[in-house]
Design a protein around this motif. Structure first.
Motif, PDB file in Angstrom:
ATOM      1  N   ALA A 299      -7.354  -4.586 -47.598  1.00 31.37           N
ATOM      2  CA  ALA A 299      -7.117  -3.570 -48.391  1.00 31.37           C
ATOM      3  C   ALA A 299      -8.795  -3.108 -49.125  1.00 31.37           C
ATOM      4  O   ALA A 299      -8.680  -2.603 -49.974  1.00 31.37           O
ATOM      5  CB  ALA A 299      -6.622  -4.782 -49.926  1.00 31.37           C
ATOM      6  N   GLY A 300      -9.637  -3.408 -48.343  1.00 32.92           N
ATOM      7  CA  GLY A 300     -10.939  -2.810 -48.628  1.00 32.92           C
ATOM      8  C   GLY A 300     -11.868  -3.811 -49.155  1.00 32.92           C
ATOM      9  O   GLY A 300     -13.081  -3.839 -48.707  1.00 32.92           O
ATOM     10  N   ASN A 301     -11.336  -4.655 -50.079  1.00 24.80           N
ATOM     11  CA  ASN A 301     -12.155  -5.752 -50.708  1.00 24.80           C
ATOM     12  C   ASN A 301     -11.198  -6.693 -51.656  1.00 24.80           C
ATOM     13  O   ASN A 301      -9.977  -6.373 -51.627  1.00 24.80           O
ATOM     14  CB  ASN A 301     -13.408  -5.162 -51.750  1.00 24.80           C
ATOM     15  N   THR A 302     -11.548  -7.737 -52.033  1.00 23.20           N
ATOM     16  CA  THR A 302     -10.824  -8.863 -52.585  1.00 23.20           C
ATOM     17  C   THR A 302     -10.179  -8.175 -53.831  1.00 23.20           C
ATOM     18  O   THR A 302      -9.053  -8.232 -54.154  1.00 23.20           O
ATOM     19  CB  THR A 302     -11.676 -10.169 -52.998  1.00 23.20           C
ATOM     20  N   ALA A 303     -11.110  -7.328 -54.746  1.00 21.86           N
ATOM     21  CA  ALA A 303     -10.548  -6.683 -55.758  1.00 21.86           C
ATOM     22  C   ALA A 303      -9.242  -5.936 -55.528  1.00 21.86           C
ATOM     23  O   ALA A 303      -8.304  -6.068 -56.410  1.00 21.86           O
ATOM     24  CB  ALA A 303     -11.506  -6.234 -56.652  1.00 21.86           C
ATOM     25  N   LEU A 304      -9.372  -5.111 -54.661  1.00 25.38           N
ATOM     26  CA  LEU A 304      -8.353  -4.233 -54.287  1.00 25.38           C
ATOM     27  C   LEU A 304      -7.233  -5.017 -53.827  1.00 25.38           C
ATOM     28  O   LEU A 304      -5.673  -4.498 -54.125  1.00 25.38           O
ATOM     29  CB  LEU A 304      -8.602  -3.007 -53.266  1.00 25.38           C
ATOM     30  N   LEU A 305      -7.277  -6.119 -53.173  1.00 21.68           N
ATOM     31  CA  LEU A 305      -6.214  -6.754 -52.650  1.00 21.68           C
ATOM     32  C   LEU A 305      -5.376  -7.503 -53.747  1.00 21.68           C
ATOM     33  O   LEU A 305      -4.169  -7.437 -53.887  1.00 21.68           O
ATOM     34  CB  LEU A 305      -6.895  -7.955 -51.863  1.00 21.68           C
ATOM     35  N   VAL A 306      -5.975  -7.977 -54.743  1.00 18.82           N
ATOM     36  CA  VAL A 306      -5.605  -8.410 -56.167  1.00 18.82           C
ATOM     37  C   VAL A 306      -4.664  -7.308 -56.919  1.00 18.82           C
ATOM     38  O   VAL A 306      -3.665  -7.720 -57.143  1.00 18.82           O
ATOM     39  CB  VAL A 306      -6.412  -9.076 -56.965  1.00 18.82           C
ATOM     40  N   VAL A 307      -5.340  -6.179 -56.916  1.00 19.76           N
ATOM     41  CA  VAL A 307      -4.618  -5.089 -57.509  1.00 19.76           C
ATOM     42  C   VAL A 307      -3.310  -4.737 -56.810  1.00 19.76           C
ATOM     43  O   VAL A 307      -2.342  -4.353 -57.285  1.00 19.76           O
ATOM     44  CB  VAL A 307      -5.698  -3.830 -57.577  1.00 19.76           C
ATOM     45  N   ALA A 308      -3.342  -4.627 -55.594  1.00 19.82           N
ATOM     46  CA  ALA A 308      -2.466  -4.453 -54.529  1.00 19.82           C
ATOM     47  C   ALA A 308      -1.435  -5.334 -54.727  1.00 19.82           C
ATOM     48  O   ALA A 308       0.036  -4.821 -54.777  1.00 19.82           O
ATOM     49  CB  ALA A 308      -2.608  -4.291 -53.123  1.00 19.82           C
ATOM     50  N   VAL A 309      -1.636  -6.617 -54.681  1.00 19.65           N
ATOM     51  CA  VAL A 309      -0.555  -7.530 -54.558  1.00 19.65           C
ATOM     52  C   VAL A 309       0.120  -7.510 -56.251  1.00 19.65           C
ATOM     53  O   VAL A 309       1.501  -7.479 -56.213  1.00 19.65           O
ATOM     54  CB  VAL A 309      -1.252  -9.068 -54.475  1.00 19.65           C
ATOM     55  N   ALA A 310      -0.672  -7.213 -57.406  1.00 15.07           N
ATOM     56  CA  ALA A 310       0.108  -7.208 -58.606  1.00 15.07           C
ATOM     57  C   ALA A 310       0.804  -6.000 -58.562  1.00 15.07           C
ATOM     58  O   ALA A 310       2.068  -5.916 -59.246  1.00 15.07           O
ATOM     59  CB  ALA A 310      -1.122  -7.011 -59.752  1.00 15.07           C
ATOM     60  N   GLY A 311       0.210  -4.688 -58.032  1.00  7.88           N
ATOM     61  CA  GLY A 311       1.376  -3.428 -57.888  1.00  7.88           C
ATOM     62  C   GLY A 311       2.544  -3.878 -57.222  1.00  7.88           C
ATOM     63  O   GLY A 311       3.579  -3.182 -57.729  1.00  7.88           O
ATOM     64  N   PHE A 312       2.371  -4.429 -56.246  1.00 11.50           N
ATOM     65  CA  PHE A 312       3.746  -4.594 -55.392  1.00 11.50           C
ATOM     66  C   PHE A 312       4.641  -5.523 -56.306  1.00 11.50           C
ATOM     67  O   PHE A 312       5.771  -5.247 -56.197  1.00 11.50           O
ATOM     68  CB  PHE A 312       3.291  -5.029 -54.191  1.00 11.50           C
ATOM     69  N   VAL A 313       4.240  -6.553 -56.865  1.00  8.07           N
ATOM     70  CA  VAL A 313       4.919  -7.355 -57.764  1.00  8.07           C
ATOM     71  C   VAL A 313       5.793  -6.691 -58.830  1.00  8.07           C
ATOM     72  O   VAL A 313       6.881  -6.865 -58.983  1.00  8.07           O
ATOM     73  CB  VAL A 313       4.193  -8.680 -58.155  1.00  8.07           C
ATOM     74  N   ILE A 314       4.908  -5.922 -59.383  1.00  3.71           N
ATOM     75  CA  ILE A 314       5.641  -5.115 -60.396  1.00  3.71           C
ATOM     76  C   ILE A 314       6.629  -4.055 -59.909  1.00  3.71           C
ATOM     77  O   ILE A 314       7.674  -3.858 -60.465  1.00  3.71           O
ATOM     78  CB  ILE A 314       4.555  -4.275 -61.280  1.00  3.71           C
ATOM     79  N   ALA A 315       6.316  -3.417 -58.971  1.00  4.30           N
ATOM     80  CA  ALA A 315       7.308  -2.737 -58.143  1.00  4.30           C
ATOM     81  C   ALA A 315       8.549  -3.323 -57.713  1.00  4.30           C
ATOM     82  O   ALA A 315       9.612  -3.052 -57.970  1.00  4.30           O
ATOM     83  CB  ALA A 315       6.689  -2.003 -57.033  1.00  4.30           C
ATOM     84  N   SER A 316       8.194  -4.686 -57.378  1.00  5.01           N
ATOM     85  CA  SER A 316       9.451  -5.513 -57.068  1.00  5.01           C
ATOM     86  C   SER A 316      10.517  -5.918 -58.354  1.00  5.01           C
ATOM     87  O   SER A 316      11.704  -5.967 -58.094  1.00  5.01           O
ATOM     88  CB  SER A 316       8.977  -6.735 -56.240  1.00  5.01           C
ATOM     89  N   ILE A 317       9.790  -6.183 -59.273  1.00  3.92           N
ATOM     90  CA  ILE A 317      10.494  -6.682 -60.525  1.00  3.92           C
ATOM     91  C   ILE A 317      11.118  -5.518 -60.970  1.00  3.92           C
ATOM     92  O   ILE A 317      12.377  -5.653 -61.337  1.00  3.92           O
ATOM     93  CB  ILE A 317       9.456  -7.064 -61.560  1.00  3.92           C
ATOM     94  N   ARG A 318      10.576  -4.202 -60.809  1.00  3.30           N
ATOM     95  CA  ARG A 318      11.604  -2.908 -61.422  1.00  3.30           C
ATOM     96  C   ARG A 318      12.489  -2.642 -60.236  1.00  3.30           C
ATOM     97  O   ARG A 318      13.438  -2.114 -60.712  1.00  3.30           O
ATOM     98  CB  ARG A 318      10.380  -2.032 -61.265  1.00  3.30           C
ATOM     99  N   GLN A 319      12.542  -2.816 -59.159  1.00  7.45           N
ATOM    100  CA  GLN A 319      13.412  -2.419 -57.933  1.00  7.45           C
ATOM    101  C   GLN A 319      13.550  -3.608 -57.139  1.00  7.45           C
ATOM    102  O   GLN A 319      13.055  -3.646 -55.907  1.00  7.45           O
ATOM    103  CB  GLN A 319      13.030  -1.149 -57.351  1.00  7.45           C
ATOM    104  N   PRO A 320      13.995  -4.538 -57.268  1.00  5.85           N
ATOM    105  CA  PRO A 320      14.321  -5.729 -56.524  1.00  5.85           C
ATOM    106  C   PRO A 320      14.949  -5.606 -55.240  1.00  5.85           C
ATOM    107  O   PRO A 320      14.508  -6.210 -54.195  1.00  5.85           O
ATOM    108  CB  PRO A 320      14.837  -6.916 -57.663  1.00  5.85           C
ATOM    109  N   ALA A 321      16.037  -4.840 -55.440  1.00  2.00           N
ATOM    110  CA  ALA A 321      16.735  -4.532 -53.949  1.00  2.00           C
ATOM    111  C   ALA A 321      16.042  -4.011 -53.097  1.00  2.00           C
ATOM    112  O   ALA A 321      15.878  -4.368 -51.965  1.00  2.00           O
ATOM    113  CB  ALA A 321      18.215  -3.999 -54.458  1.00  2.00           C
ATOM    114  N   ALA A 322      15.416  -2.916 -53.483  1.00  4.39           N
ATOM    115  CA  ALA A 322      14.627  -1.980 -52.493  1.00  4.39           C
ATOM    116  C   ALA A 322      13.258  -2.732 -52.131  1.00  4.39           C
ATOM    117  O   ALA A 322      12.963  -2.897 -50.903  1.00  4.39           O
ATOM    118  CB  ALA A 322      14.038  -0.828 -53.219  1.00  4.39           C
TER     119      ALA A 322
END
Length: 693
Positions: A299-322
């Motif tokens: 992910a480039g660095n640890t900070a971006l990895l945390v941001v990416a994980v958080a972003g994907f979790v939010i996307a998953s909550i909004r569109q769990p089936a997809a």
């Protein structure tokens, strides 16, 4: 319509960006060293790519089905009945576009890797909207580890190993939307099956993973059938039929899928079983990454990895089936941290989508007046971090142009049926450029095979090394296994027996067996002697280079491995190149190391070593300086080759080291082409006078 055009232009721009960040390595290689190119053309940056390039060349030459394989002598297993799709495509393109095979193979991964942006866009569009999708598409072509595995010269299946299954996920998530028409779904179903069939043919080395990746979205659609825009009475039978078509196209049956997955796990993790050690520890791409490297490459660095994980979790909550369709990518990508770094490529789309969702959140939550500025600034910052991390992860060709030039001479200076005795790392390049059989390569490199390949390098006896090579070239692994069985699986005793008898030679065979291995009955000796010293039917050549000697740490360990303790000896062995000479100094022009000859003190990498021996090797003489009372460090320096080796006493008298430094004058090894540290080819002569010419 206008928005579709703009999105299309945006994707084209992103794909172009993906091409640029990969192709800029050509300029970097040219600036670093002319040896990173072959003339003005790029060469492969990975060794395993020569596996596919070898078959591509044979297809172009029309000899694939008629010529014997050059890999894994003496077993010489049959070639794949159907040549790998990557080889077929490369050969066909090279014929039709009139581009040299090597150039095309170097550029093809760049073109295929940049295509990741397209399926990432459509998956992210379903998960997080258009802004997130465009951002994710851009980030996907900048993920450092994915660039590393799709860079200029990285000729392998890696790019489409991710692009193809993600395209199937894009189709599956597209089908979940309620406004899809039956004819569109029918076209989508046919496209899906077609992609699956291409994927099965493409990733020929792991059909079990391909089947799972292709089948998972369909199985999930069956579970989510109520959300499809057609009735379950129609959708479920169609999905079941699609699954059946994929199973039928697979080269392995359903039960074999699971057994192969278990076998792959043991291979990747290097599970230590029986007489031999696990293999993962000496193959860099099969080692787990520490967290810092995992974050930097993924992910480039640890900070971006945390941001990416958080972003994907939010996307998953909004569109769990997809989001469920991305589970295989999360699982496989996670193996890059827990098991083997090579799987980190599968995390690239997950990280990209998470970062894209984060950019969309900035735009969503920012005040209206600063929305565009904050989103744009965040996007530029993420892209800058990824590009910076990618620059740090850049790789250079492992087989450089100067070594290629020497390998290309092998057909001219060796017999057509010659066997090259090599360490496994460069088996494929030797077979490709040298057009000769090798004993070990990038896929046939089990611990057992490596142990046998290492034994002549480890031997202290030139006769022992030469005689064992000819024994193995005649009998292969089954021959060594017969010896192991005779000693009830005791690796140490079998190894000592082979080293003893082959060092003694056929003339002293009976005497050494009687004195050192009295368990053999007299009536057995004639049969064992004929078995251990077979007539030499094929000439054998020993290949040494920097890579072989850099891995002394491992081949010596394998040669001293004890199954009972699961331990071996790791010696100290460091190569020094491009040595400059002054009256009382030996040094590197860029300050990497410095040797004070009168005092025997060496400085390198901020470390200081007090040598006990400094051996200065000239073409016609050797000056050996000793500094008593020190800890046994030895430095051998070749004046003509301008290289040296810092090592301990474990490796000093091995055949590999003595030959490499050209300190050995033996009737069993004749120099054929010796070019300093980079390339050495030695003709091997056994004790028998029956040598093939």
């Amino acid at each position: 319509m206008a928005s579709i055009v703009w999105v299309g232009l945006g994707l084209l721009t992103i794909v172009a960006l993906g091409l640029v960040v990969r192709l800029d390595q050509y300029l970097a290689w040219a600036a670093l060293s002319p040896t990173y190119l072959l003339g003005d053309a790029p060469i492969l940056s990975n060794a395993d790519g020569y596996f596919y390039l070898l078959w591509a060349r044979e297809l172009m030459e029309g000899i694939y089905y008629s010529s014997p394989t050059l890999l894994v002598s003496p077993e010489l297993p049959p070639k794949p009945a159907s040549p790998p799709l990557l080889s077929v495509i490369t050969a066909s393109l090279s014929n039709h576009v009139d581009v040299p095979l090597m150039t095309l193979a170097s550029v093809l991964p760049v073109l295929l890797g940049a295509l990741l942006a397209v399926p990432v866009f459509f998956v992210a569009l379903r998960l997080a909207g258009r802004l997130a999708a465009l951002s994710a598409a851009c980030f996907s072509v900048l993920i450092p580890y994915f660039i590393l595995r799709t860079q200029l010269g990285w000729f392998d299946t890696d790019p489409l190993n991710v692009v193809l299954p993600l395209s199937m996920v894009a189709l599956a998530t597209w089908a979940l939307q309620p406004d899809r028409r039956p004819w569109g779904l029918a076209i989508g179903a046919l496209t899906y099956v077609g992609l699956a069939w291409v994927f099965i043919a493409w990733w020929d080395q792991a059909p079990q993973v391909v089947v799972v990746l292709a089948a998972f979205p369909l199985a999930l659609l069956i579970l989510l059938a109520t959300q499809l825009p057609v009735s379950r009475l129609v959708s479920i039978p169609i999905l079941a039929l699609m699954l059946t078509l994929i199973w039928l196209a697979s080269p392995i049956d359903s039960m074999e899928v699971f057994s192969r997955i278990a076998g792959s796990r043991d291979y990747i993790t290097g599970a230590e079983r029986g007489l031999f050690p696990g293999s993962a520890q000496w193959i860099s791409e099969q080692r787990a990454l520490d967290f810092v490297d995992f974050a930097r490459l993924g992910a480039g660095n640890t900070a971006l990895l945390v941001v990416a994980v958080a972003g994907f979790v939010i996307a998953s909550i909004r569109q769990p089936a997809a989001a469920l369709f991305m589970l295989p990518f999360i699982f496989l990508g996670g193996l890059g941290y827990f098991l083997a770094e090579r799987f980190l490529i599968f995390l690239a789309p997950v990280i990209a989508i998470g970062l894209g969702q984060a950019i969309a959140l900035v735009s969503e939550l920012a005040p209206h007046k600063t929305k565009a500025a904050l989103a744009t600034g965040s996007f530029v910052l993420v892209a800058w971090v990824l590009i910076h991390a990618e620059n740090e992860a850049d790789a250079v060709p492992v087989i450089t142009g100067d070594v290629v030039a020497r390998m290309q001479q092998i057909p001219e200076i060796t017999e057509p049926d010659a066997v090259i005795w090599n360490w496994c790392d460069f088996g494929y390049p030797l077979s490709f450029w040298g057009r000769r059989a090798t004993i070990c390569d990038g896929s046939s490199h089990s611990a057992e095979r490596r142990m046998y390949a290492a034994l002549p390098l480890y031997s202290r006896s030139p006769a022992g090394a030469a005689n064992f090579m000819y024994f193995y070239v005649e009998h292969g692994r089954p021959g060594v296994r017969r010896v192991l069985e005779r000693f009830d699986g005791n690796v140490a005793l079998a190894r000592a027996f082979l080293l003893d008898v082959h060092s003694a030679g056929p003339a002293e065979f009976e005497g050494v067996v009687s004195s050192k291995h009295p368990a053999f009955e007299p009536h057995e000796l004639a049969d064992w002697k004929a078995f251990l010293f077979p007539p030499a039917t094929r000439p054998v050549y020993l290949y040494l280079d920097r890579q072989t000697m850099r891995t002394t740490h491992w081949w010596f360990w394998l040669s001293t491995w004890e199954p009972a303790s699961r331990l071996g000896i790791h010696p100290f062995y460091i190569l020094f190149h491009d040595i400059e000479f002054a009256e009382d100094r030996m040094f590197h022009s860029e300050g990497l190391f410095d040797i004070d000859v009168p005092t025997g003190r060496l400085r390198y990498h901020q470390q200081r070593v007090a040598l006990e021996f400094l051996n200065i090797l000239r073409a016609d003489a050797e000056d050996s300086l000793r500094f008593p009372g020190r800890d046994g460090w030895i430095m051998d320096v070749s004046i003509s080759g301008r290289f040296g080796v810092l090592h301990d006493g474990f490796t000093h008298n091995t055949v590999a080291h003595q030959l490499y430094l050209q300190r050995m004058d033996s009737a069993h090894f004749e120099p054929v082409l010796v070019d300093g540290a980079r390339f050495q080819l030695w003709r091997v002569l056994p004790s028998s006078t029956d040598i093939p010419q």
